[in-house]
Design a protein around this motif. Structure first.
Motif, short mmCIF file in Angstrom:
data_model
loop_
_atom_site.label_atom_id
_atom_site.label_comp_id
_atom_site.label_asym_id
_atom_site.label_seq_id
_atom_site.Cartn_x
_atom_site.Cartn_y
_atom_site.Cartn_z
N LEU A 77 4.07 -21.02 -22.94
CA LEU A 77 5.03 -22.08 -22.62
C LEU A 77 6.41 -21.53 -22.27
O LEU A 77 7.33 -22.31 -22.00
N VAL A 78 6.55 -20.22 -22.27
CA VAL A 78 7.86 -19.57 -22.08
C VAL A 78 7.88 -18.87 -20.73
O VAL A 78 7.01 -18.05 -20.42
N ASP A 79 8.90 -19.18 -19.91
CA ASP A 79 9.04 -18.52 -18.62
C ASP A 79 9.68 -17.14 -18.75
O ASP A 79 9.38 -16.23 -17.98
N LEU A 80 10.58 -17.00 -19.73
CA LEU A 80 11.29 -15.73 -19.91
C LEU A 80 11.58 -15.52 -21.39
O LEU A 80 12.05 -16.43 -22.08
N PHE A 81 11.29 -14.32 -21.87
CA PHE A 81 11.68 -13.92 -23.21
C PHE A 81 12.90 -12.99 -23.13
O PHE A 81 12.88 -12.01 -22.35
N LEU A 82 13.93 -13.29 -23.90
CA LEU A 82 15.01 -12.34 -24.16
C LEU A 82 14.68 -11.72 -25.51
O LEU A 82 14.73 -12.40 -26.54
N TYR A 83 14.33 -10.43 -25.50
CA TYR A 83 13.83 -9.79 -26.71
C TYR A 83 14.87 -8.80 -27.21
O TYR A 83 15.20 -7.82 -26.54
N LEU B 170 6.62 -6.76 -30.05
CA LEU B 170 6.94 -6.41 -28.67
C LEU B 170 5.71 -5.84 -27.97
O LEU B 170 5.42 -6.17 -26.81
N GLU B 171 4.98 -5.00 -28.68
CA GLU B 171 3.76 -4.41 -28.13
C GLU B 171 2.75 -5.51 -27.77
O GLU B 171 2.18 -5.51 -26.67
N THR C 5 1.52 -7.39 -23.73
CA THR C 5 0.16 -7.42 -23.17
C THR C 5 -0.24 -8.80 -22.66
O THR C 5 -1.23 -8.92 -21.92
N VAL C 6 0.52 -9.85 -23.03
CA VAL C 6 0.13 -11.21 -22.64
C VAL C 6 1.19 -11.92 -21.80
O VAL C 6 0.92 -12.98 -21.24
N HIS C 7 2.39 -11.35 -21.73
CA HIS C 7 3.47 -12.01 -21.00
C HIS C 7 4.00 -11.09 -19.91
O HIS C 7 3.95 -9.86 -20.05
N HIS C 8 4.51 -11.69 -18.84
CA HIS C 8 4.89 -10.90 -17.67
C HIS C 8 6.39 -10.82 -17.42
O HIS C 8 6.83 -10.18 -16.47
N ASN C 9 7.20 -11.47 -18.26
CA ASN C 9 8.63 -11.54 -17.96
C ASN C 9 9.45 -11.44 -19.24
O ASN C 9 9.72 -12.43 -19.91
N ILE C 10 9.86 -10.19 -19.56
CA ILE C 10 10.64 -9.92 -20.77
C ILE C 10 11.90 -9.17 -20.38
O ILE C 10 11.84 -8.19 -19.64
N TRP C 11 13.04 -9.63 -20.88
CA TRP C 11 14.28 -8.88 -20.76
C TRP C 11 14.62 -8.34 -22.15
O TRP C 11 14.68 -9.10 -23.12
N ILE C 12 14.85 -7.05 -22.23
CA ILE C 12 15.25 -6.43 -23.49
C ILE C 12 16.77 -6.48 -23.60
O ILE C 12 17.48 -6.12 -22.66
N ALA D 26 5.80 -5.55 -18.31
CA ALA D 26 6.34 -6.87 -18.64
C ALA D 26 7.86 -6.85 -18.77
O ALA D 26 8.51 -7.89 -18.62
N VAL D 27 8.43 -5.67 -19.06
CA VAL D 27 9.89 -5.56 -19.23
C VAL D 27 10.52 -5.42 -17.86
O VAL D 27 10.40 -4.38 -17.21
N ARG D 28 11.21 -6.47 -17.42
CA ARG D 28 11.80 -6.49 -16.09
C ARG D 28 13.25 -6.01 -16.07
O ARG D 28 13.75 -5.63 -15.03
N GLN D 29 13.90 -6.07 -17.23
CA GLN D 29 15.33 -5.79 -17.26
C GLN D 29 15.74 -5.36 -18.66
O GLN D 29 15.18 -5.84 -19.64
N VAL D 30 16.70 -4.45 -18.74
CA VAL D 30 17.33 -4.07 -20.00
C VAL D 30 18.81 -4.39 -19.90
O VAL D 30 19.46 -4.05 -18.91
N TRP D 31 19.32 -5.06 -20.91
CA TRP D 31 20.74 -5.38 -20.98
C TRP D 31 21.34 -4.67 -22.19
O TRP D 31 20.83 -4.79 -23.31
N LEU D 32 22.43 -3.94 -21.97
CA LEU D 32 23.19 -3.34 -23.06
C LEU D 32 24.38 -4.24 -23.34
O LEU D 32 25.23 -4.46 -22.47
N LEU D 33 24.45 -4.77 -24.56
CA LEU D 33 25.47 -5.75 -24.91
C LEU D 33 26.53 -5.09 -25.78
O LEU D 33 26.26 -4.73 -26.93
#
Length: 295
Positions: A167-173, A198-199, A203-210, A237-244
């Motif tokens: 049900l989630v289009d994008l995870f911010l992990y 995360l592992e 394996t089941v989701h295609h859109n994760i931003w770390i 699945a990890v499309r992007q990494v953000w350093l905050l």
């Protein structure tokens, strides 16, 4: 209908996923990060907030309270004092909402979502601390064709995480660090569950931003950033990494909720320098990760 405890509904959010978003903050989090920007999110129940710097000693709250304005820990959270306070020095943080309550509030912003490619983001706290409420909310917004995003640290049982994933289009992990002892010291919780989730999610989701908070004295060294980069590199699945970068906008909050200011914060912590952040970003890019600073 499912109900849950919400402590904020923030419109025009620009850093909680793509486009213009409305962020729904759910109460409850098992972690106790010393730099936590939302200490009001930790307790799963509503609580009283007192901003002494706003108080003008008018005694309106004392006169309004039928309990005689008892100490914070004995407050029944009726809200009489906060509704009477002329300066907002007292407020009740957290309220029970139904799925329909949240949906009706968020759908007011639909025009902004459609124009910007935005949607609704569920944050906290740890939104998966209220898994049934979160799932019901996600299903409701999916039926309205609203883009959904969940900001999680993976501090939940794997079954709950995998159950909401479709049900989630994008995870911010959120990842803090890989070293287990360091993670425990800085956040109060072990990171084994976070890394395992995360592992499994990958394996089941295609859109994760770390998203990695860069916190001086905690994870701001090349060795730890190298470990983090290796942990996320190669995950399709990890499309992007953000350093905050760490900032101090949270520093006045603990006192409002009767919480003690963390020792680390009392010693004075300054945000990381831009060149330091760029050096860390280069470590991730060298591992093939699309990496940005900020957000």
């Amino acid at each position: 209908m499912a109900t849950g405890t919400v402590f904020n509904l923030q419109r025009y959010s620009l850093h909680d996923g793509p486009g213009i978003r409305t962020t729904v903050f759910l109460k409850g989090c098992p972690a106790r990060c010393w730099w936590c920007h939302n200490p009001e999110s930790q307790d799963p129940h509503p609580e009283i907030a007192i901003s002494s710097s706003y108080c003008i000693a008018c005694d309106a709250c004392l006169l309004a309270c039928h309990e005689g304005l008892k100490p914070r820990e004995q407050c029944v959270l009726c809200g009489d004092c906060s509704s009477t306070c002329p300066t907002g020095a007292r407020s009740v943080v957290g309220s029970t909402m139904t799925v329909d309550d949240v949906v009706s509030q968020v759908l007011r912003d639909r025009m902004f979502f459609e124009d910007s490619g935005g949607g609704v983001t569920f944050s906290g706290g740890e939104p998966l601390s209220q898994p049934h409420f979160l799932k019901a909310l996600l299903a409701a917004f999916r039926s309205h064709e609203i883009h959904t995003c969940v900001d999680t640290a993976g501090l939940c049982c794997s079954d709950a995480l995998l159950e909401v994933a479709p049900l989630v289009d994008l995870f911010l992990y959120d990842l803090k660090c890989i070293d287990p002892a360091r993670h425990l010291e800085g956040t109060g919780v072990d990171n084994r569950q976070i890394l395992e989730n995360l592992e499994r999610l990958s394996t089941v989701h295609h859109n994760i931003w770390i998203r990695i908070p860069v916190v001086p004295g905690f994870n701001d060294d090349n060795e730890e950033m190298e470990r983090l980069a290796r942990a996320v590199a190669g995950r399709h699945a990890v499309r992007q990494v953000w350093l905050l970068p760490y900032h101090e906008t949270w520093a006045g909050k603990p006192e409002r909720y009767g919480k003690e200011l963390p020792i680390k914060a009392r010693t004075g912590v300054t945000p990381p320098a831009p060149e330091e952040l760029e050096n860390f970003a280069r470590i991730f890019r060298d591992h093939g990760c699309t990496t940005s600073i900020g957000g």
